[in-house]
Design a protein around this motif. Structure first.
Motif, PDB file in Angstrom:
ATOM      1  N   ALA A 239      43.227  14.013  46.970  1.00 19.26           N
ATOM      2  CA  ALA A 239      42.588  13.219  46.190  1.00 19.26           C
ATOM      3  C   ALA A 239      42.899  12.059  45.861  1.00 19.26           C
ATOM      4  O   ALA A 239      42.236  10.990  45.815  1.00 19.26           O
ATOM      5  N   LYS A 240      44.349  11.624  45.733  1.00 20.58           N
ATOM      6  CA  LYS A 240      45.058  10.400  45.610  1.00 20.58           C
ATOM      7  C   LYS A 240      44.706   9.652  46.759  1.00 20.58           C
ATOM      8  O   LYS A 240      44.575   8.559  46.757  1.00 20.58           O
ATOM      9  N   GLU A 241      44.737  10.155  48.346  1.00 24.19           N
ATOM     10  CA  GLU A 241      44.618   9.466  49.306  1.00 24.19           C
ATOM     11  C   GLU A 241      43.223   8.945  49.386  1.00 24.19           C
ATOM     12  O   GLU A 241      42.991   8.071  50.067  1.00 24.19           O
ATOM     13  N   ALA A 242      42.357   9.875  49.118  1.00 23.83           N
ATOM     14  CA  ALA A 242      40.811   9.654  49.202  1.00 23.83           C
ATOM     15  C   ALA A 242      40.782   8.248  48.452  1.00 23.83           C
ATOM     16  O   ALA A 242      39.955   7.482  48.629  1.00 23.83           O
ATOM     17  N   ARG A 243      41.211   8.096  47.200  1.00 20.65           N
ATOM     18  CA  ARG A 243      40.920   6.906  46.212  1.00 20.65           C
ATOM     19  C   ARG A 243      41.491   5.908  46.735  1.00 20.65           C
ATOM     20  O   ARG A 243      41.067   4.735  46.687  1.00 20.65           O
ATOM     21  N   VAL A 244      42.582   6.141  47.309  1.00 25.53           N
ATOM     22  CA  VAL A 244      43.456   4.729  48.094  1.00 25.53           C
ATOM     23  C   VAL A 244      42.684   4.371  49.149  1.00 25.53           C
ATOM     24  O   VAL A 244      42.468   3.036  49.172  1.00 25.53           O
ATOM     25  N   GLU A 245      42.187   5.307  50.126  1.00 26.37           N
ATOM     26  CA  GLU A 245      41.367   4.776  51.189  1.00 26.37           C
ATOM     27  C   GLU A 245      40.023   4.756  50.921  1.00 26.37           C
ATOM     28  O   GLU A 245      39.106   4.328  51.942  1.00 26.37           O
ATOM     29  N   ARG A 246      39.471   4.853  49.841  1.00 28.32           N
ATOM     30  CA  ARG A 246      38.135   4.537  49.430  1.00 28.32           C
ATOM     31  C   ARG A 246      37.107   5.551  50.295  1.00 28.32           C
ATOM     32  O   ARG A 246      36.295   5.288  50.892  1.00 28.32           O
ATOM     33  N   ARG A 247      37.667   6.853  50.193  1.00 23.14           N
ATOM     34  CA  ARG A 247      36.767   7.823  51.042  1.00 23.14           C
ATOM     35  C   ARG A 247      36.049   8.701  49.997  1.00 23.14           C
ATOM     36  O   ARG A 247      36.737   8.970  49.056  1.00 23.14           O
ATOM     37  N   SER A 248      34.717   9.264  50.231  1.00 24.32           N
ATOM     38  CA  SER A 248      34.030  10.045  49.514  1.00 24.32           C
ATOM     39  C   SER A 248      34.601  11.579  49.860  1.00 24.32           C
ATOM     40  O   SER A 248      34.005  12.175  50.748  1.00 24.32           O
ATOM     41  N   THR A 265      38.081  16.457  57.036  1.00 27.78           N
ATOM     42  CA  THR A 265      38.306  17.297  58.182  1.00 27.78           C
ATOM     43  C   THR A 265      39.804  17.976  58.367  1.00 27.78           C
ATOM     44  O   THR A 265      40.483  18.014  57.553  1.00 27.78           O
ATOM     45  N   THR A 266      39.798  19.231  59.165  1.00 24.56           N
ATOM     46  CA  THR A 266      40.864  19.886  59.186  1.00 24.56           C
ATOM     47  C   THR A 266      41.892  18.985  59.844  1.00 24.56           C
ATOM     48  O   THR A 266      43.030  19.300  59.385  1.00 24.56           O
ATOM     49  N   ALA A 267      41.849  18.371  60.672  1.00 24.48           N
ATOM     50  CA  ALA A 267      42.802  17.371  61.137  1.00 24.48           C
ATOM     51  C   ALA A 267      43.615  16.604  59.975  1.00 24.48           C
ATOM     52  O   ALA A 267      44.700  16.251  59.915  1.00 24.48           O
ATOM     53  N   ASP A 268      42.657  15.894  59.286  1.00 21.62           N
ATOM     54  CA  ASP A 268      43.378  14.739  58.198  1.00 21.62           C
ATOM     55  C   ASP A 268      43.770  15.866  57.193  1.00 21.62           C
ATOM     56  O   ASP A 268      44.931  15.384  56.915  1.00 21.62           O
ATOM     57  N   ILE A 269      43.498  16.972  56.809  1.00 26.03           N
ATOM     58  CA  ILE A 269      44.232  17.665  55.641  1.00 26.03           C
ATOM     59  C   ILE A 269      45.376  18.204  56.296  1.00 26.03           C
ATOM     60  O   ILE A 269      46.469  18.364  55.779  1.00 26.03           O
ATOM     61  N   GLY A 270      45.427  18.706  57.700  1.00 23.19           N
ATOM     62  CA  GLY A 270      46.673  19.182  58.327  1.00 23.19           C
ATOM     63  C   GLY A 270      47.676  18.263  58.369  1.00 23.19           C
ATOM     64  O   GLY A 270      48.833  18.266  58.041  1.00 23.19           O
ATOM     65  N   GLU A 271      47.421  16.841  58.757  1.00 17.04           N
ATOM     66  CA  GLU A 271      48.221  15.777  58.862  1.00 17.04           C
ATOM     67  C   GLU A 271      48.797  15.545  57.630  1.00 17.04           C
ATOM     68  O   GLU A 271      50.004  15.237  57.322  1.00 17.04           O
ATOM     69  N   ALA A 272      47.809  15.677  56.624  1.00 15.71           N
ATOM     70  CA  ALA A 272      48.490  15.106  55.026  1.00 15.71           C
ATOM     71  C   ALA A 272      49.492  16.216  54.591  1.00 15.71           C
ATOM     72  O   ALA A 272      50.425  16.137  54.081  1.00 15.71           O
ATOM     73  N   ALA A 273      49.269  17.432  54.957  1.00 15.38           N
ATOM     74  CA  ALA A 273      49.838  18.534  54.474  1.00 15.38           C
ATOM     75  C   ALA A 273      51.338  18.364  55.307  1.00 15.38           C
ATOM     76  O   ALA A 273      52.586  18.888  54.678  1.00 15.38           O
ATOM     77  N   TYR A 274      51.355  18.283  56.549  1.00 17.98           N
ATOM     78  CA  TYR A 274      52.561  18.077  57.383  1.00 17.98           C
ATOM     79  C   TYR A 274      53.488  16.775  56.890  1.00 17.98           C
ATOM     80  O   TYR A 274      54.691  16.952  56.817  1.00 17.98           O
ATOM     81  N   ARG A 275      53.043  15.769  56.419  1.00 15.78           N
ATOM     82  CA  ARG A 275      53.602  14.562  55.920  1.00 15.78           C
ATOM     83  C   ARG A 275      54.308  14.988  54.730  1.00 15.78           C
ATOM     84  O   ARG A 275      55.422  14.385  54.353  1.00 15.78           O
ATOM     85  N   HIS A 276      53.608  15.798  53.915  1.00 18.68           N
ATOM     86  CA  HIS A 276      54.276  15.985  52.598  1.00 18.68           C
ATOM     87  C   HIS A 276      55.265  17.291  52.620  1.00 18.68           C
ATOM     88  O   HIS A 276      55.657  17.881  51.411  1.00 18.68           O
ATOM     89  N   MET A 279      53.399  23.777  53.176  1.00 19.48           N
ATOM     90  CA  MET A 279      52.957  25.014  53.913  1.00 19.48           C
ATOM     91  C   MET A 279      51.447  25.289  53.743  1.00 19.48           C
ATOM     92  O   MET A 279      51.115  25.325  52.627  1.00 19.48           O
ATOM     93  N   VAL A 280      50.969  25.404  54.788  1.00 16.41           N
ATOM     94  CA  VAL A 280      49.354  25.858  54.923  1.00 16.41           C
ATOM     95  C   VAL A 280      49.305  27.216  55.485  1.00 16.41           C
ATOM     96  O   VAL A 280      49.693  27.420  56.728  1.00 16.41           O
ATOM     97  N   HIS A 281      48.603  28.290  54.920  1.00 16.78           N
ATOM     98  CA  HIS A 281      48.371  29.684  55.484  1.00 16.78           C
ATOM     99  C   HIS A 281      46.853  29.537  56.147  1.00 16.78           C
ATOM    100  O   HIS A 281      46.834  30.426  57.052  1.00 16.78           O
ATOM    101  N   GLN A 282      45.960  28.817  55.804  1.00 20.38           N
ATOM    102  CA  GLN A 282      44.471  28.543  56.504  1.00 20.38           C
ATOM    103  C   GLN A 282      43.936  27.557  56.361  1.00 20.38           C
ATOM    104  O   GLN A 282      44.063  26.844  55.114  1.00 20.38           O
ATOM    105  N   LEU A 283      43.352  27.021  57.323  1.00 23.93           N
ATOM    106  CA  LEU A 283      42.705  25.606  57.458  1.00 23.93           C
ATOM    107  C   LEU A 283      41.523  25.921  58.248  1.00 23.93           C
ATOM    108  O   LEU A 283      41.592  26.130  59.639  1.00 23.93           O
ATOM    109  N   ALA A 284      40.228  26.231  57.782  1.00 27.41           N
ATOM    110  CA  ALA A 284      39.195  26.322  58.653  1.00 27.41           C
ATOM    111  C   ALA A 284      37.999  25.584  58.173  1.00 27.41           C
ATOM    112  O   ALA A 284      37.712  25.401  56.908  1.00 27.41           O
ATOM    113  N   ASP A 285      37.180  25.266  59.285  1.00 30.94           N
ATOM    114  CA  ASP A 285      35.776  24.684  58.882  1.00 30.94           C
ATOM    115  C   ASP A 285      34.981  25.552  58.329  1.00 30.94           C
ATOM    116  O   ASP A 285      34.669  26.685  59.158  1.00 30.94           O
TER     117      ASP A 285
END
Length: 606
Positions: A239-248, A265-276, A279-285
């Protein structure tokens, strides 16, 4: 309003029940949708609610179970698939027939035709209607007695977009006027567009119970399902990154270690989790209410999780009973909630329909051409046979008028009367328009009496017309010599009318017992072919005493004088019954009547 509590179907062998502990509520003034894929249990749930199927549970319609409502069709209008009417009957004739069945004035048919836009097609035959027009007629049938509740099973299936929009608009108007509308569908987009309240079924269980806006917000938008032991921290970071990047981007906590992310998207969420370092157990569209495995996914809140407990809907009668109310509905609710952990059983019960049986039967019989064509053909064949028998000669006068060769088991008119009688009940089972919303055709005594009366009058008129037509044909071709009235014309006439009416009644009773027109006609033919030889053999036996002098013996026993020469009529009846054909007819009618009475449902609407 509708309150369904603990609907559970009876399991088949080792299979799980099609519906298991389904509870929900449909409020008045709202359009409620039962959503689910094929096999989810939607139709079975409706069957349990309407007491069409056996199982457990209870459904209250404005506080009363359906079997405690004196006239269910006036409380609940039902559309279950296509209209089960005779294809040769007109649209207006079908509705007028149902007006007599539901006890409303005949003018109501024209009112509902105008409401559903079928005025221009009122003289069309049911068999010629398109799918959309047939669904409109089904809705007209449901609206005929002006019910408070409408229950429809996939009313827009296989309809054009224009017809589907018309159906939704009509149902919305009905709900806005204070009615309760419950319909089923397999299309989540349709549910989101039209429903005020959506109950989602999967595998026979309720997996979501949501308001329409909540359903559209959480179940139809593309999302990313995320499971993580640090779900709350990940939600905050996204939510914080979305406000900074002004994404809905919308992050919805689903409870526990699960979140749903809309607008990413799964890619954006996966990269954000990796940067911080999360651990992610499931990531699915996921798209709407369908998960990656094709099964219903979880929805917002605990009410959306598969297997989550749905609070049971308590009927108002339960609360009132706790405060001292002992109404019948309260007793039913208390039985299901206090004395047993299981909901009360659902039994298939009959309905007292039609409310106006004689009027219904007259409109049913006159609404199609089959009876008129059968009668016309029978009269024509009878006249031709009479002329042919006169040409051949050696035929008694009484058989000549009846066009009854000795080689025939029955005269043509008697067979036609039997066929018309068989059709009167056979068409009820083949085209069960009489009880589309409840059980099969109700075999009520009032309906039987109406059918016997109408078929008897029709057979008597047909017998009279046969004598007149045959005599006229013989007079035109052969003169007065072959049209002399026999001396014993009274007893012969009584025998003739009794034979034709008896055949008609045998057809009615046999078709009612065996639920088939063919079986009814077969029972009529069985009288001269099988029963008459048996009766003749019995009457010729030494154990049968002659009926001669029975009136004198009855006078000696009763020590009374017969008024108005009544002994003559008694003797005439005894002579008719004493004949093999008469005795066989009486025996057959008695057996069929006993079988019919034994088959009549004994469950009364309480």
């Amino acid at each position: 309003m509708i309150q369904a509590v603990g609907l559970t179907s009876n399991p088949r062998k080792s299979q799980a029940p099609a519906v298991d502990d389904v509870s929900f509520e449909a409020r008045a003034g709202h359009l409620t949708v039962l959503l689910g894929a094929a096999g989810a249990g939607k139709t079975t749930a409706l069957g349990l609610m309407l007491e069409l199927q056996q199982g457990r549970g209870v459904t209250y319609f404005r506080g009363r179970p359906l079997h405690r409502i004196a006239h269910p069709s006036r409380e609940v209008g039902v559309v279950l698939g296509d209209v089960p009417g005779h294809p040769a009957r007109t649209v207006r004739g079908h509705l007028r027939m149902l007006c007599a069945a539901t006890g409303v004035p005949a003018r109501r048919a024209d009112e509902v035709l105008e409401a559903v836009g079928l005025v221009s097609l009122r003289e069309e035959r049911l068999g010629t209607l398109s799918r959309g027009m047939d669904r409109r007629l089904g809705l007209a049938c449901a609206l005929l007695p002006d019910p408070h509740t409408l229950v429809l099973d996939e009313p827009t299936a296989d309809l054009s977009p224009a017809e589907a929009r018309w159906t939704h608009t009509t149902l919305r108007t009905y709900a806005d006027q204070g009615g309760t509308v419950l319909l089923t569908t397999a299309d989540p987009k349709e549910a989101a567009r039209t429903a005020d309240h959506v109950v989602t079924l999967d595998g026979g269980r309720v997996v979501a119970d949501q308001e329409g806006r909540e359903f559209a917000r959480t179940r139809l938008r593309p999302r990313v399902a995320v499971r993580s032991p640090q779900a709350a921290r990940l939600a905050t970071l996204l939510a914080k990154e979305a406000r900074v990047e002004r994404r809905s981007v919308e992050v919805v906590p689903e409870g526990g270690n699960r979140i749903s992310v809309y607008g990413s998207t799964t890619a954006d969420i996966g990269e954000a989790a990796y940067r911080h370092g999360i651990m992610v157990h499931q990531l699915a569209d996921e798209i709407g209410d369908m998960g990656p495995g094709g099964e219903l996914a979880d929805t917002a809140g605990t009410e959306g999780r598969p297997g989550a407990e749905i609070p049971a809907v308590e009927a108002p009668e339960v609360e009132s009973a706790a405060s001292g109310d002992t109404s019948p509905a309260a007793e039913v609710a208390l039985v299901g909630s206090a004395s047993s952990p299981l909901p009360p059983p659902i039994a298939v019960r009959s309905t007292p329909s039609p409310l106006r049986p004689l009027r219904y039967e007259l409109r049913r019989a006159a609404g199609i051409r089959t009876g008129f064509l059968t009668s016309g053909i029978a009269l024509l064949v009878s006249a031709l046979i009479a002329v042919l028998l006169a040409r051949i000669g050696h035929t008694p006068q009484e058989r000549l008028f009846a066009a009854w060769p000795r080689e025939f088991p029955l005269p043509p008119v008697a067979l036609a009367a039997g066929l018309l009688g068989a059709l009167s009940f056979g068409d009820e089972f083949r085209y069960p328009a009489l009880a589309v919303d409840r059980v099969t055709v109700p075999r009520r005594l009032g309906l039987l009496a109406a059918k016997l009366f109408v078929s008897g009058v029709t057979a008597a008129i047909l017998a009279l017309l046969t004598l007149g037509c045959d005599a006229e044909a013989l007079y035109l071709l052969y003169g007065r010599e072959l049209t002399q009235v026999p001396e014993d014309w009274l007893s012969l006439g009584v025998s003739w009318f009794a034979l034709v009416i008896g055949c008609a009644w045998a057809g009615v009773l046999a078709a009612g017992v065996f639920r088939s027109t063919t079986a009814g006609l077969a029972a009529v033919l069985a009288v001269p072919v099988a029963v008459v030889p048996l009766v003749r053999q019995v009457f010729e036996g030494s154990s049968v005493r002659t009926a001669a002098g029975i009136t004198v013996r009855m006078h000696d026993v009763l020590l009374l004088q017969w008024p108005f020469g009544g002994e003559r009529y008694v003797l005439a009846v005894i002579r008719i019954v004493g004949q093999p054909v008469g005795g066989a007819m009486v025996l057959s009618l008695g057996a069929l009547l006993c079988a019919y009475l034994f088959a009549v449902p004994r469950v009364r609407v309480r």
